[in-house]
Design a protein around this motif. Structure first.
Motif, mmCIF file in Angstrom:
data_model
loop_
_atom_site.group_PDB
_atom_site.id
_atom_site.type_symbol
_atom_site.label_atom_id
_atom_site.label_comp_id
_atom_site.label_asym_id
_atom_site.label_seq_id
_atom_site.Cartn_x
_atom_site.Cartn_y
_atom_site.Cartn_z
ATOM 1 N N TRP A 1 9.140 6.373 -1.368
ATOM 2 C CA TRP A 1 7.780 6.437 -1.928
ATOM 3 C C TRP A 1 7.833 6.580 -3.450
ATOM 4 O O TRP A 1 7.061 5.943 -4.165
ATOM 5 C CB TRP A 1 7.022 7.610 -1.311
ATOM 6 C CG TRP A 1 5.700 7.830 -1.977
ATOM 7 C CD1 TRP A 1 4.586 7.041 -1.888
ATOM 8 C CD2 TRP A 1 5.379 8.889 -2.881
ATOM 9 N NE1 TRP A 1 3.588 7.551 -2.677
ATOM 10 C CE2 TRP A 1 4.036 8.685 -3.296
ATOM 11 C CE3 TRP A 1 6.080 9.995 -3.368
ATOM 12 C CZ2 TRP A 1 3.404 9.539 -4.181
ATOM 13 C CZ3 TRP A 1 5.450 10.859 -4.247
ATOM 14 C CH2 TRP A 1 4.120 10.623 -4.644
ATOM 15 N N ARG A 2 8.758 7.416 -3.926
ATOM 16 C CA ARG A 2 8.866 7.591 -5.377
ATOM 17 C C ARG A 2 9.198 6.270 -6.069
ATOM 18 O O ARG A 2 8.773 6.023 -7.194
ATOM 19 C CB ARG A 2 9.954 8.617 -5.706
ATOM 20 C CG ARG A 2 9.581 10.043 -5.373
ATOM 21 C CD ARG A 2 10.791 10.940 -5.480
ATOM 22 N NE ARG A 2 10.481 12.331 -5.182
ATOM 23 C CZ ARG A 2 11.379 13.208 -4.765
ATOM 24 N NH1 ARG A 2 12.645 12.835 -4.588
ATOM 25 N NH2 ARG A 2 11.034 14.451 -4.514
ATOM 26 N N VAL B 1 1.752 5.784 5.142
ATOM 27 C CA VAL B 1 3.049 6.437 5.311
ATOM 28 C C VAL B 1 3.395 6.543 6.791
ATOM 29 O O VAL B 1 4.529 6.261 7.204
ATOM 30 C CB VAL B 1 3.048 7.825 4.645
ATOM 31 C CG1 VAL B 1 4.342 8.580 4.970
ATOM 32 C CG2 VAL B 1 2.890 7.693 3.133
ATOM 33 N N LEU C 1 10.784 10.022 1.163
ATOM 34 C CA LEU C 1 10.261 10.566 -0.094
ATOM 35 C C LEU C 1 10.781 9.748 -1.280
ATOM 36 O O LEU C 1 10.018 9.385 -2.188
ATOM 37 C CB LEU C 1 10.677 12.035 -0.226
ATOM 38 C CG LEU C 1 9.917 12.877 -1.240
ATOM 39 C CD1 LEU C 1 8.418 12.846 -0.985
ATOM 40 C CD2 LEU C 1 10.411 14.326 -1.206
ATOM 41 N N ARG D 1 0.809 -1.219 0.000
ATOM 42 C CA ARG D 1 0.000 0.000 0.000
ATOM 43 C C ARG D 1 0.847 1.277 0.000
ATOM 44 O O ARG D 1 0.326 2.365 -0.211
ATOM 45 C CB ARG D 1 -0.935 -0.008 1.214
ATOM 46 C CG ARG D 1 -1.952 -1.138 1.157
ATOM 47 C CD ARG D 1 -2.878 -1.096 2.348
ATOM 48 N NE ARG D 1 -3.608 0.171 2.431
ATOM 49 C CZ ARG D 1 -4.398 0.525 3.438
ATOM 50 N NH1 ARG D 1 -4.568 -0.310 4.444
ATOM 51 N NH2 ARG D 1 -5.010 1.688 3.449
ATOM 52 N N PHE D 2 2.130 1.134 0.264
ATOM 53 C CA PHE D 2 2.983 2.323 0.369
ATOM 54 C C PHE D 2 2.974 3.188 -0.904
ATOM 55 O O PHE D 2 2.967 4.429 -0.817
ATOM 56 C CB PHE D 2 4.409 1.888 0.727
ATOM 57 C CG PHE D 2 5.335 3.015 1.069
ATOM 58 C CD1 PHE D 2 4.952 4.018 1.953
ATOM 59 C CD2 PHE D 2 6.599 3.082 0.515
ATOM 60 C CE1 PHE D 2 5.812 5.059 2.276
ATOM 61 C CE2 PHE D 2 7.467 4.112 0.829
ATOM 62 C CZ PHE D 2 7.075 5.101 1.705
ATOM 63 N N PRO D 3 2.968 2.593 -2.099
ATOM 64 C CA PRO D 3 2.974 3.446 -3.296
ATOM 65 C C PRO D 3 1.797 4.402 -3.386
ATOM 66 O O PRO D 3 1.878 5.425 -4.056
ATOM 67 C CB PRO D 3 2.946 2.440 -4.456
ATOM 68 C CG PRO D 3 3.496 1.188 -3.883
ATOM 69 C CD PRO D 3 3.049 1.170 -2.451
ATOM 70 N N SER D 4 0.697 4.072 -2.706
ATOM 71 C CA SER D 4 -0.469 4.958 -2.775
ATOM 72 C C SER D 4 -0.172 6.306 -2.133
ATOM 73 O O SER D 4 -0.800 7.310 -2.466
ATOM 74 C CB SER D 4 -1.662 4.309 -2.070
ATOM 75 O OG SER D 4 -1.488 4.336 -0.661
ATOM 76 N N GLY D 5 0.798 6.319 -1.215
ATOM 77 C CA GLY D 5 1.095 7.567 -0.510
ATOM 78 C C GLY D 5 0.035 7.927 0.513
ATOM 79 O O GLY D 5 0.051 9.030 1.071
ATOM 80 N N ASP D 6 -0.865 7.011 0.779
ATOM 81 C CA ASP D 6 -1.910 7.262 1.765
ATOM 82 C C ASP D 6 -1.290 7.634 3.114
ATOM 83 O O ASP D 6 -0.338 7.000 3.575
ATOM 84 C CB ASP D 6 -2.764 5.998 1.915
ATOM 85 C CG ASP D 6 -3.773 6.123 3.043
ATOM 86 O OD1 ASP D 6 -4.705 6.921 2.898
ATOM 87 O OD2 ASP D 6 -3.610 5.451 4.080
ATOM 88 N N GLU D 7 -1.854 8.649 3.735
ATOM 89 C CA GLU D 7 -1.249 9.177 4.957
ATOM 90 C C GLU D 7 -1.115 8.111 6.046
ATOM 91 O O GLU D 7 -0.068 8.003 6.696
ATOM 92 C CB GLU D 7 -2.070 10.352 5.493
ATOM 93 C CG GLU D 7 -1.505 10.896 6.807
ATOM 94 C CD GLU D 7 -2.274 12.103 7.333
ATOM 95 O OE1 GLU D 7 -3.041 12.694 6.557
ATOM 96 O OE2 GLU D 7 -2.084 12.438 8.516
#
Lengths: 197, 226
Positions: free
Chosen positions: A55-56, A18, A52, A9-15
């Motif tokens: 995530w990228r 993260v 950061l 789920r990390f690629p979603s960038g959901d708070e």
């Protein structure tokens, strides 16, 4: 949420995701940054850049790999990049850089990472006892006085903490581990002075 | 650390831990191991990622899980303000794209350029196409386009110039997960009838139609009427 779910789920960038990844590994990333830079302010920048960049790159991360070693490798490289910038080192040979110029070694930072991850898994009261005993160097009676608890409680908590740490860190013992470069996916040389091999 | 433990039920045996400590003599005394990150750092990281999601590729992340407002030291801009700015930006970009394309009659294929829309403002592409015996070969050299997230992909289209009811033909899909890259597309339609080229973000399983979420746009001929 386990590591694989977090990684998925990390690629979603959901708070929430993260924050969950940060809660699990943020302190360990910070440990690596401080180990390399010895500068809290610069370390915070490295931690942020690590997350950061992770995530990228997260969409290229395979969730069946372990999230921790992947973050470790990003953190170490980010810290070394910051180290090079702050030291204004002329980089001519990237591979030898880790070996010759950059304290601490890959093995040392990996140990620090593993120890920090293990400490973060301890209950807060046990972690505090270990910190006071090992880092602050207090005796059991001194820890008891500091925390306002009986000496016997200090000893029992310390004992439980030691047992947990021994279990959590068993794979770090030299006879049980693969090389750090294996663990983190080939992040360069070991940095332990074996460059002549 | 090996004192007798007087009031616990477990066997008093720290041998495994003592052995471990002997092998990691400095780890538990290393200040870095005990250093605490500043309390604002988590908020700052969340805000930085949210900012980048919103500003670089909002359409990439938004369909999955919308980001909650960040509470860190870096505050995201209000969403309504962002969309107003984005709407203005897309108008400007579409207008600008019309004059980016160039036509090269030098025999090495026709060259063109594509610009990122507000959905991928950091993206751009140059390309060329050749009319071969097999069809129209289009090669894009794309930069700045973020990788498509899991469950999504990019799709390139050639389309007619009339925006009211354009005819779209899919010419290839890709994901950009290896970073900036060269993408080769093939088309059976003619550039004279389908002069506009676009790239959209598509969701897997959402059907063959264009999502309408255009991230790159350009003209294969000298000017775009779209």
């Amino acid at each position: 949420m386990d590591d694989r779910e977090l990684a998925r789920r990390f690629p979603s960038g959901d708070e929430q995701v993260v924050r969950a990844v940060y809660e699990r590994y943020g302190r360990a990333v910070h440990t690596i940054a401080v180990s390399v830079l010895h500068d809290q302010s610069a370390a915070a920048d490295v931690v942020q850049a690590t997350f950061l960049n992770a995530w990228r790159a997260a969409s290229r991360f395979t969730p069946d790999r372990d999230l921790g070693p992947w973050l470790y490798s990003i953190a170490r490289r980010q810290a070394i990049d910051a180290y090079r910038k702050t030291r204004r080192i002329e980089v001519t040979d990237t591979e030898s850089m880790d070996i010759v110029e950059l304290p601490p070694s890959l093995e040392r930072t990996w140990e620090a990472w593993e120890v920090r991850v293990a400490l973060d898994k301890l209950p807060a009261d046990e972690r505090e006892i270990v910190r006071l005993g090992w880092f602050d160097g207090l005796s059991h009676p001194e820890v008891a006085e500091r925390l306002g608890i009986p000496v016997g409680t200090v000893k029992s908590r310390m004992h439980r903490a030691h047992r947990r740490l021994a279990t959590l860190l068993a794979h770090v013992a030299p006879e049980n581990r693969s090389s750090a470069s294996d663990v983190v996916g080939g992040d360069g040389q070991s940095g332990t002075g074996d460059e002549s091999e | 650390m090996s004192d007798k433990h007087e009031d616990i039920d477990e066997p008093v045996d720290d041998a495994a831990f003592d052995a471990l400590v002997a092998q990691l003599p400095d780890a538990l005394r290393d200040p870095a191991v005990w250093a605490e990150p500043p309390p604002w750092l988590a908020d700052s990281i969340v805000a930085a990622i949210a900012d980048e999601r919103a500003e670089a590729a909002p359409a990439v992340a938004a369909p999955a899980i919308p980001a909650a407002p960040a509470k860190g030291r870096r505050q995201r801009r209000p969403r309504q303000t962002w969309w107003l700015a984005a709407a203005a930006a897309v108008i400007a970009i579409v207008a600008a794209v019309g004059i980016i394309a160039t036509r090269n009659s030098g025999g090495g294929g026709e060259e063109f350029a594509m610009a990122g829309t507000d959905l991928a403002s950091g993206a751009s592409a140059t390309g060329h196409f050749d009319d071969t015996d097999s069809g129209l070969e289009i090669v894009l050299d794309i930069s700045g386009l973020p990788p498509a997230p899991d469950g999504f992909f990019y799709e390139a289209w050639m389309r007619t110039a009339n925006d009211d009811a354009p005819d779209l033909t899919a010419v290839g899909t890709f994901h950009m997960r290896g970073g900036d890259s060269t993408v080769t597309l093939w088309s059976a339609v003619d550039v004279d009838t389908h002069p506009i080229i676009t790239v959209t973000l598509q969701e897997e399983g959402a059907g063959p139609e264009s999502s309408g979420q255009v991230v790159l746009r350009g003209s294969l001929v000298g000017e775009s009427s779209g």
